[in-house]
Scaffold this active site. Structure first.
Site, PDB file in Angstrom:
ATOM      1  N   ASP A  64       0.856  -1.186   0.000  1.00 54.34           N
ATOM      2  CA  ASP A  64       0.000   0.000   0.000  1.00 54.34           C
ATOM      3  C   ASP A  64       0.889   1.232   0.000  1.00 54.34           C
ATOM      4  OD1 ASP A  64      -2.927   0.823   0.126  1.00 54.34           O
ATOM      5  OD2 ASP A  64      -1.914   2.222   1.480  1.00 54.34           O
ATOM      6  N   LYS A 160      15.060   3.059 -10.002  1.00 56.28           N
ATOM      7  CA  LYS A 160      13.934   3.257  -9.093  1.00 56.28           C
ATOM      8  C   LYS A 160      13.876   2.109  -8.082  1.00 56.28           C
ATOM      9  CE  LYS A 160       9.031   4.160  -8.580  1.00 56.28           C
ATOM     10  NZ  LYS A 160       7.679   3.948  -9.081  1.00 56.28           N
ATOM     11  N   ARG A 166       9.301   2.099  -2.238  1.00 56.86           N
ATOM     12  CA  ARG A 166       9.009   0.660  -2.317  1.00 56.86           C
ATOM     13  C   ARG A 166      10.282  -0.138  -2.053  1.00 56.86           C
ATOM     14  NH1 ARG A 166       6.221   1.174  -6.366  1.00 56.86           N
ATOM     15  NH2 ARG A 166       4.320   1.160  -5.138  1.00 56.86           N
TER      16      ARG A 166
HETATM   17  P1  ITT Z   1      -3.403  -2.225  -5.136  1.00 61.22           P
HETATM   18  O1  ITT Z   1      -4.076  -1.550  -3.967  1.00 61.22           O
HETATM   19  O2  ITT Z   1      -4.257  -3.234  -5.811  1.00 61.22           O
HETATM   20  O3  ITT Z   1      -2.041  -2.748  -4.792  1.00 61.22           O
HETATM   21  P2  ITT Z   1      -3.338   0.478  -6.234  1.00 61.22           P
HETATM   22  O4  ITT Z   1      -2.757   1.059  -7.482  1.00 61.22           O
HETATM   23  O5  ITT Z   1      -4.776   0.816  -5.929  1.00 61.22           O
HETATM   24  O6  ITT Z   1      -3.109  -1.098  -6.282  1.00 61.22           O
HETATM   25  P3  ITT Z   1      -2.393   1.921  -3.880  1.00 61.22           P
HETATM   26  O7  ITT Z   1      -3.745   2.086  -3.287  1.00 61.22           O
HETATM   27  O8  ITT Z   1      -1.277   1.554  -2.987  1.00 61.22           O
HETATM   28  O9  ITT Z   1      -2.423   0.825  -5.040  1.00 61.22           O
HETATM   29  O10 ITT Z   1      -1.888   3.130  -4.771  1.00 61.22           O
HETATM   30  C1  ITT Z   1      -2.010   4.435  -4.468  1.00 61.22           C
HETATM   31  C2  ITT Z   1      -1.826   5.259  -5.723  1.00 61.22           C
HETATM   32  O11 ITT Z   1      -0.479   5.710  -5.765  1.00 61.22           O
HETATM   33  C3  ITT Z   1      -2.089   4.552  -7.043  1.00 61.22           C
HETATM   34  O12 ITT Z   1      -2.820   5.445  -7.875  1.00 61.22           O
HETATM   35  C4  ITT Z   1      -0.744   4.288  -7.628  1.00 61.22           C
HETATM   36  O13 ITT Z   1      -0.740   4.405  -9.053  1.00 61.22           O
HETATM   37  C5  ITT Z   1       0.113   5.391  -7.004  1.00 61.22           C
HETATM   38  N1  ITT Z   1       1.442   4.869  -6.755  1.00 61.22           N
HETATM   39  C6  ITT Z   1       1.755   3.766  -6.035  1.00 61.22           C
HETATM   40  N2  ITT Z   1       3.070   3.546  -6.060  1.00 61.22           N
HETATM   41  C7  ITT Z   1       3.615   4.534  -6.808  1.00 61.22           C
HETATM   42  C8  ITT Z   1       4.918   4.844  -7.229  1.00 61.22           C
HETATM   43  O14 ITT Z   1       5.957   4.064  -6.903  1.00 61.22           O
HETATM   44  N3  ITT Z   1       5.114   5.935  -7.977  1.00 61.22           N
HETATM   45  C9  ITT Z   1       4.080   6.713  -8.334  1.00 61.22           C
HETATM   46  N4  ITT Z   1       2.816   6.491  -8.012  1.00 61.22           N
HETATM   47  C10 ITT Z   1       2.573   5.405  -7.255  1.00 61.22           C
END
Ligand code: ITT
Length: 186
Positions: A64, A160, A166
């Site tokens: 998350d 990255k 991450r």
């Molecule tokens: P899951 O919950 O199914 O894992 P998700 O994309 O909904 O997938 P999150 O709720 O954790 O996951 O994501 C929060 C948002 O932040 C989501 O729109 C991602 O695209 C973005 N995000 C997550 N990791 C990122 C990263 O490394 N760089 C840029 N944006 C990121």
């Protein structure tokens, strides 16, 4: 050794696989997991891991990620996914138009679940919101977050996978996981 990541976001699975290189075989299971609202990504990840484990019954990790902009009092925070789909990066840049303080940070919580329970590992990186999107790599907010002079979308997947929020969380998980998997006699 194999590791399963459960996420609806294929980009996360790609980054986890890149982080481990060949050290672990990473399998992606795509599942849309309902999320509890919380300011704490660790708590959200814990809930997601429990849900995934209850459905898949195999050791797994979930991710998350929250994204917080200081000048917007931490917005979008746990609403990062919703805000990306609604406002998008263009909308964020509009909100930040003329704003001097451009500090922002990502925090990722990796939660591992198996029969022993759930273990959570977090990582954070700080950067600055750019004035326009830059770079074609990465995903999500990467094009508008500058870390030491380049956005996360301007650096390679390999880079990255070393410096990101991450990666910081995955390093903590990796140390714990590999230590746990070693026979005591080694
Ligand atoms: P899951 O919950 O199914 O894992 P998700 O994309 O909904 O997938 P999150 O709720 O954790 O996951 O994501 C929060 C948002 O932040 C989501 O729109 C991602 O695209 C973005 N995000 C997550 N990791 C990122 C990263 O490394 N760089 C840029 N944006 C990121």
């Amino acid at each position: 050794m194999k590791l399963t990541i459960v996420t609806s976001n294929a980009n996360k699975a790609v980054e986890v696989a890149a982080f481990f290189g060949g050290a672990l075989e990473v399998t992606h299971i795509s599942l849309d997991i309902p999320e509890h609202r919380s300011d704490d990504v660790g708590e959200i990840a814990r809930g997601k891991a429990q849900y995934a484990y209850d459905h898949i019954h195999t050791p797994l990790i979930v991710d998350d990620t929250g994204f917080s902009i200081d000048a917007l009092n931490g917005f979008p925070g746990p609403y990062a996914s919703y805000v990306l789909h609604t406002l998008g990066n263009t909308g964020i840049l509009k909100l930040m138009d003329g704003v001097k303080n451009r500090d922002a940070h990502f925090t990722t919580a990796i939660a591992f679940a198996d029969e022993s329970g759930i273990h959570v590992f977090t990582g954070t990186i700080h950067g600055n919101i750019t004035s326009s999107p830059l770079g074609n790599n990465g995903f999500g907010y990467d094009p508008i977050v500058d870390i030491d002079g380049r956005t996360l979308a301007e650096i390679s997947l390999e880079e990255k996978s070393v410096i990101s929020h991450r990666a910081v969380a995955l390093k903590k998980f990796r140390n714990w996981y590999f230590e746990r998997c070693q026979p005591l006699s080694l």
